[in-house]
Write an enzyme that holds these catalytic residues in place. Structure first.
Site, mmCIF file in Angstrom:
data_model
loop_
_atom_site.group_PDB
_atom_site.id
_atom_site.type_symbol
_atom_site.label_atom_id
_atom_site.label_comp_id
_atom_site.label_asym_id
_atom_site.label_seq_id
_atom_site.Cartn_x
_atom_site.Cartn_y
_atom_site.Cartn_z
ATOM 1 N N LYS A 38 -8.856 13.484 5.180
ATOM 2 C CA LYS A 38 -7.996 12.300 5.120
ATOM 3 C C LYS A 38 -6.903 12.454 6.169
ATOM 4 C CE LYS A 38 -7.268 13.095 0.812
ATOM 5 N NZ LYS A 38 -7.153 12.103 -0.249
ATOM 6 N N ARG A 39 -6.176 11.380 6.371
ATOM 7 C CA ARG A 39 -5.052 11.416 7.315
ATOM 8 C C ARG A 39 -4.135 12.584 6.975
ATOM 9 N NH1 ARG A 39 -0.173 8.372 6.777
ATOM 10 N NH2 ARG A 39 -1.106 7.341 4.970
ATOM 11 N N HIS A 91 0.799 -1.226 0.000
ATOM 12 C CA HIS A 91 0.000 0.000 0.000
ATOM 13 C C HIS A 91 0.832 1.276 0.000
ATOM 14 C CE1 HIS A 91 -4.126 -1.555 0.575
ATOM 15 N NE2 HIS A 91 -3.559 -2.532 1.254
ATOM 16 N N LYS A 141 0.187 14.127 1.334
ATOM 17 C CA LYS A 141 -1.205 14.350 0.950
ATOM 18 C C LYS A 141 -1.482 15.839 0.704
ATOM 19 C CE LYS A 141 -2.854 10.166 3.261
ATOM 20 N NZ LYS A 141 -3.441 9.440 2.121
ATOM 21 N N LYS A 155 -15.178 7.518 -3.323
ATOM 22 C CA LYS A 155 -16.419 7.781 -2.582
ATOM 23 C C LYS A 155 -17.007 9.138 -2.973
ATOM 24 C CE LYS A 155 -14.367 5.160 1.168
ATOM 25 N NZ LYS A 155 -13.537 5.282 2.379
ATOM 26 N N THR A 207 -9.011 5.880 -1.592
ATOM 27 C CA THR A 207 -10.385 5.395 -1.789
ATOM 28 C C THR A 207 -11.385 6.520 -1.548
ATOM 29 O OG1 THR A 207 -10.374 4.562 0.496
ATOM 30 C CG2 THR A 207 -9.935 2.973 -1.265
#
Length: 804
Positions: free
Chosen positions: A544-545, A354, A550, A656, A652
Site C-alpha cells: 500500500k502507499r 476519504h 499505515k 481484496k 480496500t
C-alpha cells in the site's frame, strides 16, 4: 477507422486479421507481438462500440438520471483482460490468437498500467466505474489524462528513485479523442460589472479537450464513459516571438498547459507547486462541470432541472472547487439568482470524504486562490456569509462558527475546501462505519451540528470481477465447482461456502491454488528482485502507499525483533515466513522514503544471514501498481492492515486479500471493523489500541520512552535500527526515525508493538494448525462478498443519487 465492410465482424478471428492488416498496417507474417496486442485491443474495442452507443441512446430515450463521478485519480490498471472477461470473449480471442501462433497471456503483459492514480482512492474510483456499468446505471467518470502520472518507482541501493511513467509513449488504443467536447478554462484576471450582473475576464485561458475510454460492465450490460481531460494552449506557438528569436518563450503557453496534465500530485512544498496543484484541480473540475451543464441544457433545456437529471459525486476534496464553479455557471452564464443557484447546486452535488487527517482536507492560501480564481472567491465569500448566518441562528458558539467558516482566519488566511464541499452538498458520506462516526466527532463535528442530516455511511467495496475472477481464475474455478455460478452475478452468494468450510477436500483444492499462485509469484519476484523465496513459507504481505499512519514501520520493527528471536532461539519451532512490502512514497515525504530504505536495508541483512536461512526472508517489490497487486494478492497468506486506529478511512486492500483467502492481521480501524464482524473473531487476528484509546493516549501524558524500555524485544529492535546495525555505511541514518518513536510516537508504534508481536505469534500458532487455517481461509472468502462495489454503488444510487 472502420473494418472492411465485406468481412463478418461477428467472427472475432476474422476481425482480428482485418484490424491487423488495415488499421495496424501489418500482415500476419511481419507482425510483431506489439502489433498483435494493438490489433487485439482494437478488435475488442470494436465489439464494445456498438454496446457503448446503444447504452447512450437508451439513456436519452429513457430520460434517465446520470451519475457524474469526479475524481483526480482513476487507477484502472490494464483493460484488456477486464473487457474480455466482462464480454465473455476470453476464450474466443485466445483461440484466434493461438491459431496465429500468439499467446493471449503473453500479449496481456504488453499492456502498460494506466498511470492515472496512486492508491486506494484511484482504485476505488475504477471499481465504482465498473460497478456502475454492471448495475446498468448511466455514468461518466471525469478526471485528468496524465501523461506521466504519479511516477515510476525504481529502487537504487535501497532508495526510492522517481522516474516519469511513460504509459502513453506508444499511444493508448482504448481511447477516443472528442474534439467537439472542448472548453475554455480561465485563470486570473478581474471581475467587472456587466448590466445587473458581473463578468469574469480571465487574464489567461487554455483549452480542455476530452478523451474518452469505454468502461464495460459485467456481461456487457452497459458501457459507460471515462472522460479524461487533456490541456492545450489556445495558441500553441507565438510565431511573432519565435520569429524574433525567442524560441522558448514562444512555446510558453503550450508548456504551461502541458504542465497541468503531466504529473499526478506535483510536490506542493513550494509556492509554485501549490499553484500548480490548485490549477490542476480547477482545470479538471471546471471542464467537467461545463460539460455536465452543456449536456443538460442541450437535451433538457432548463438548467433548473439539473438535480433531476444529474448526480455529481465528488470523490474526496480535490474537486471541491466544482461547487463554486457550478454556482458561477448558474449565476453568470444562465442568469439564476444566487439563492436559486445555491439550491440547484446543493441538490445536485454530493461529497465523499476519504480522510480524517486534517492536513489532507485541502486548504489554499487565500491570496493564491483569489489571484487565480477571483470570481470564485467572490462566490465563496457569499456562500460563507449564508453558512455563518445559519450557524449563528442555530445558537452555535463563536468557536464553532469559526470552525465552520469556509475561510480559516487563524494565522495565514486559507480557503477550506472540505468545508466548501460539505456546505455545497446535500450528502456527505464516509467510507466505513467507524470512519463515518469519527467524521461526526472530529473533522466535521461543528458542521455536523449545523447540518445533522447530511452525514451518512457508504462502506467501500471492490469489484469481484477483477479482484477474484480475473486475478485468481484458479480459485474462481474451485468455487464454481463447489457452489455453482450464482456468485458470479452476486458476490454475497459466496456465503454458500460457509457450509463447506470444514470439507477437507475443498480445503486442499483451495490451498493447492494458493500454492500455485505463490509459486508463480516466487518466479516473478526472483526475476524482479533477485530474491529466491520458498512457496511453502507463510507469505506475510503489506502492499500500500507508504505513510506513517499505515505503519509499515511497525511491521519492520517487529521484523527486526523476529530476526533477533530466531537467531537467539534456534531451538524453537519457528514458522518460515516471507515478508513482502510494496508501495510508493510521495516524492517530498522524507520519513516515508526513509521507511522504504529501511525495508531494503533489513532485507539485505536478513536475506544473506545463514542463521535464519529458510525461516525469514524480506523483499520490497519496486513500482507497486495494479498489475503487481493482481499477482501478489492471490498469493498472500496474511494481510497486514495495521494502521493507527482512527486514521484509516476504510481501506480496500483488506477486502481484496480476504476475498482471495488471506487472513487479516489488523487493528480495529477502517473497514477492518466490518470485516471482523462478517468473518468472525476466529478468522481474523485483531490487536492494538482502539480509536478512542489512541485519542486518550494523545491527550494524556503518554510516555513512549517508558513503553520502549519496558519491552525487551521492542527496545532491542529499536536500538539495533537506531545504532546502525542495518545501515553500517551510515550508522546515524535511522536515528531520527527511531527518535520520533521515543519522543512522541504519534502513530503509536511503541504503544501497539507488544500487542502486534503477540498477534504475529498467534498467526504462527494458527498456521501450524493446517486444517484450522484452511477453514479460516474458506470462511474469509465466503463472508466478504458483501464488500462488492456493486453493493456500495447500489447504496449510493438508492440513498444519495435517487436512482432506484
Amino acid at each position: 477507422m472502420q473494418s472492411s465492410p465485406d468481412l463478418p465482424v461477428d467472427d472475432l478471428g476474422e476481425l482480428l486479421i482485418d484490424v491487423l492488416r488495415h488499421r495496424v498496417g501489418k500482415d500476419e507474417r511481419a507482425a510483431k507481438p506489439h502489433d498483435w496486442y494493438t490489433a487485439a485491443v482494437l478488435s475488442v474495442r470494436d465489439k464494445i462500440i456498438d454496446r457503448w452507443m446503444e447504452s447512450t441512446r437508451r439513456t436519452y430515450e429513457e430520460g434517465g438520471k446520470r451519475v457524474y463521478y469526479l475524481s483526480l485519480e482513476f487507477l484502472i490498471g490494464r483493460l484488456l483482460r477486464d473487457a474480455l472477461n466482462n464480454l465473455d470473449l476470453t476464450q474466443e480471442l485466445a483461440t484466434a490468437l493461438r491459431d496465429n501462433g500468439m499467446d493471449l497471456a503473453a500479449l496481456e503483459e504488453l499492456e502498460p498500467d494506466a498511470a492515472l492514480g496512486n492508491g486506494g482512492l484511484g482504485r476505488l474510483a475504477a471499481c465504482f466505474m465498473e460497478s456502475l456499468a454492471s448495475l446498468d446505471i448511466p455514468a461518466y467518470g471525469y478526471g485528468i489524462r496524465y501523461i506521466n502520472g504519479m511516477f515510476r518507482q525504481r529502487i537504487d541501493d535501497g532508495w526510492q528513485i522517481e522516474l516519469p511513467e511513460t504509459w502513453l509513449s506508444h499511444g493508448n488504443p482504448w481511447e477516443f479523442d472528442r474534439r467537439e467536447s472542448a472548453y475554455r478554462i480561465g485563470f486570473g484576471g478581474e471581475v467587472v460589472a456587466a448590466g445587473e450582473g458581473v463578468e469574469w475576464h480571465p487574464a489567461e485561458e487554455l483549452e480542455a479537450s476530452a478523451v474518452d475510454t469505454p468502461v464495460v460492465g459485467w456481461r456487457g450490460k452497459r458501457v459507460n464513459t471515462l472522460r479524461l481531460w487533456t490541456a492545450h494552449a489556445l495558441d500553441p506557438i507565438r510565431l511573432d516571438a519565435f520569429n524574433a528569436g525567442d524560441h522558448v518563450e514562444a512555446l510558453e503557453g503550450e508548456a504551461k498547459a502541458d504542465s497541468l496534465v503531466r504529473v499526478l500530485y506535483p510536490a506542493d512544498s513550494t509556492a509554485s507547486g501549490q499553484e500548480l496543484r490548485l490549477r490542476q484541480e480547477y482545470f479538471f473540475s471546471s471542464a467537467s462541470i461545463q460539460d455536465i451543464v452543456r449536456r443538460h441544457t442541450q437535451y433538457e433545456g432548463d438548467v433548473r432541472t439539473l438535480p433531476d437529471k444529474a448526480a455529481i459525486q465528488l470523490n474526496d476534496t480535490h474537486p471541491s472547487v466544482a461547487v463554486a464553479e457550478l454556482m458561477r455557471l448558474l449565476i453568470d452564464e444562465h442568469g439564476l439568482a444566487f439563492g436559486e443557484a445555491w439550491d440547484v447546486t446543493r441538490r445536485t452535488i454530493a461529497y465523499t470524504n476519504h480522510t480524517l487527517l486534517p492536513e489532507a482536507l485541502e486548504s489554499w492560501p487565500l491570496p493564491l486562490f483569489e489571484r487565480l480564481l477571483p470570481r470564485h472567491m467572490q462566490i465563496i465569500y457569499a456562500i460563507n456569509s449564508r453558512v455563518l448566518r445559519d450557524a449563528r441562528k442555530t445558537g452555535l458558539d463563536e468557536a464553532a462558527v469559526a470552525a465552520i467558516s469556509l475561510i480559516d482566519e487563524s494565522g495565514e488566511r486559507r480557503v477550506r475546501m472540505a468545508n466548501l464541499a460539505f456546505c455545497g452538498a446535500h450528502s456527505i458520506n464516509g467510507v466505513a462505519a467507524l470512519h463515518t462516526e469519527l467524521m461526526k466527532v472530529t473533522v466535521f463535528s461543528d458542521l455536523h451540528r449545523l447540518y445533522p442530516e447530511r452525514i451518512n455511511n457508504k462502506t467501500n467495496g471492490v469489484t469481484p470481477r477483477r479482484w477474484l475472477m480475473q486475478c485468481n481464475p484458479g480459485l474462481t474455478g474451485v468455487i464454481r465447482e463447489a457452489i455453482g455460478d450464482a456468485f458470479l452475478d452476486d458476490a454475497v452468494q459466496l456465503q454458500a461456502l460457509n457450509a463447506l468450510a470444514g470439507d477437507s477436500a475443498l480445503g486442499e483444492k483451495v490451498m493447492a491454488v494458493k500454492r500455485a499462485n505463490k509459486l508463480a509469484l516466487c518466479g516473478h519476484l526472483q526475476e524482479l528482485t533477485g530474491v529466491r523465496l520458498d512457496p511453502d513459507a507463510l507469505f506475510d504481505v503489506q502492499i500500500k502507499r507508504i505513510h506513517e499512519y499505515k505503519r509499515q514501520l511497525l511491521n519492520l520493527v517487529e521484523t527486526v525483533a523476529l530476526y533477533d528471536q530466531i537467531r537467539s532461539h534456534p531451538e524453537k519451532d519457528w514458522v518460515p515466513r516471507v515478508k513482502i512490502f510494496g508501495g510508493k512514497a510521495a516524492s517530498s515525504y522524507h520519513n516515508a522514503k526513509l521507511v522504504i530504505k529501511l525495508a531494503n536495508d533489513i532485507a539485505r541483512r536478513v536475506n544473506c544471514d545463514p542463521s535464519v536461512e529458510g525461516l525469514l526472508k524480506v523483499v520490497f517489490v519496486p513500482n507497486y501498481n495494479v498489475t503487481l497487486a493482481e499477482r501478489i494478492i492471490p498469493a498472500a497468506d496474511l494481510s497486514e492492515q495495521i494502521s493507527t486506529a482512527g486514521m484509516e478511512a476504510s481501506g480496500t486492500g483488506n477486502m481484496k486479500f480476504a476475498l482471495n483467502g488471506a487472513l487479516t492481521i489488523g487493528t480495529l480501524d477502517g473497514a477492518n471493523v466490518e470485516i471482523k464482524q462478517l468473518v468472525g473473531d476466529d478468522n481474523i487476528v485483531i490487536f492494538g489500541l482502539t480509536a478512542e484509546e489512541v485519542a486518550a493516549r494523545r491527550e494524556d501524558s503518554y510516555n513512549p520512552r517508558e513503553v520502549i524500555e519496558g519491552s525487551s524485544e521492542l527496545h532491542q529492535a529499536v536500538s539495533a535500527i537506531a545504532s546502525g546495525v542495518f545501515s553500517p555505511d551510515d550508522p546515524g541514518r535511522y536515528a531520527g526515525l527511531m527518535g520520533g518513536i521515543y519522543e512522541h510516537d504519534w502513530f503509536m508504534v511503541a504503544a501497539d508493538f507488544d500487542g502486534y508481536a503477540a498477534a504475529q505469534r498467534e498467526v504462527d500458532r494458527r498456521w501450524q494448525d493446517r486444517a484450522g487455517w484452511r477453514k479460516s481461509t474458506i470462511h474469509n472468502i465466503a463472508n466478504v462478498g458483501w464488500f462488492s462495489s456493486d453493493r456500495t454503488i447500489g447504496e449510493y444510487a438508492r440513498d444519495i443519487w435517487g436512482i432506484v
